[in-house]
Write an enzyme that holds these catalytic residues in place. Sequence first.
Site, PDB file in Angstrom:
ATOM      1  N   GLU A  55      -0.016  18.723  -4.929  1.00 28.18           N
ATOM      2  CA  GLU A  55      -0.200  18.759  -3.476  1.00 28.18           C
ATOM      3  C   GLU A  55       1.187  18.744  -2.836  1.00 28.18           C
ATOM      4  O   GLU A  55       1.949  17.785  -3.018  1.00 28.18           O
ATOM      5  CB  GLU A  55      -1.016  17.532  -3.057  1.00 28.18           C
ATOM      6  CG  GLU A  55      -1.296  17.381  -1.599  1.00 28.18           C
ATOM      7  CD  GLU A  55      -2.025  16.068  -1.296  1.00 28.18           C
ATOM      8  OE1 GLU A  55      -2.308  15.831  -0.106  1.00 28.18           O
ATOM      9  OE2 GLU A  55      -2.297  15.279  -2.231  1.00 28.18           O
ATOM     10  N   ASP A 104       0.098   8.462   6.185  1.00 33.54           N
ATOM     11  CA  ASP A 104       1.047   8.101   5.136  1.00 33.54           C
ATOM     12  C   ASP A 104       1.684   6.740   5.358  1.00 33.54           C
ATOM     13  O   ASP A 104       1.978   6.351   6.494  1.00 33.54           O
ATOM     14  CB  ASP A 104       2.143   9.166   5.035  1.00 33.54           C
ATOM     15  CG  ASP A 104       1.587  10.510   4.602  1.00 33.54           C
ATOM     16  OD1 ASP A 104       0.813  10.521   3.636  1.00 33.54           O
ATOM     17  OD2 ASP A 104       1.918  11.532   5.229  1.00 33.54           O
TER      18      ASP A 104
END
Length: 264
Positions: free
Chosen positions: A35, A46
């Site tokens: 990814e 994140d």
Amino acid sequence: MKHKLMTHVVAGYPTTDLCIELLLGMQEAGVCAIEVQIPFSDPSADGALIMHANDVAIQNRMTINQCFKMIQNARKKGLNIPIYIMCYANKLYNYGFEVFCKNSVKCGVFGFIVPDLPHDTNEYSELRQFANTNGIEIVPVLSPGIQSDRVKMYQLHKTKLVYITSMKGITGNKLIIRSDLIHLIRTIRKQSDCEIALGFGIRTIVHVDMALEIADIAVVGSEVIRHIDRNNVSGAIKFVSQLVAGQKYSSISGNSTILGDNDE
């Protein structure tokens, strides 16, 4: 037994050349897919490690076009495993869905992972139209707690891969297999034969084993960044190689040992 592992990298981190080295090294290590995240100034899903990598990549002037160029260069050097582009909706929308899809095809992208683009929006429908035209899959991103009726709306029987976060929130936390996660995976299994990739909090071989008891693919991201910071790209590749092989990891610098859940 070889573990089925997908890794997560941030394009342009720690540099563009080293990122290509990382992609090729992880392919050699035996990962099933990678990814590649296009860096963004506000990566809402994140944690601290991947946010740090985003900041460095932006400072390195990594743009969407540079990301495509990087993947193309890696392909020329022998990268042949599936690549999924992870991108936040804001950047993708501003770049343009049609041209994004066309440029993705040129560098052999298999699919998109867009964690902040709900499937029942006009933007998602527009992206899906261009993605379908270009033979690219949009990978659904689901989290524990989602209602079963909403899962059905994704029509997962038409999907090859679905990305499941192990928890609500951001990356980088410790993996815990809760009942709502088990329930979500069981719901998906009843509706589809698609592969399930499980991410968020997978840091050790113990976590990989836990993930693969309930999912098909374990996704490792933040810990790759941690090992780049501690032991450079070659150390991160060694870490990934040993996770794929099912081995415990000892840092080449001797400063850290990844053994199990109690290691912080």
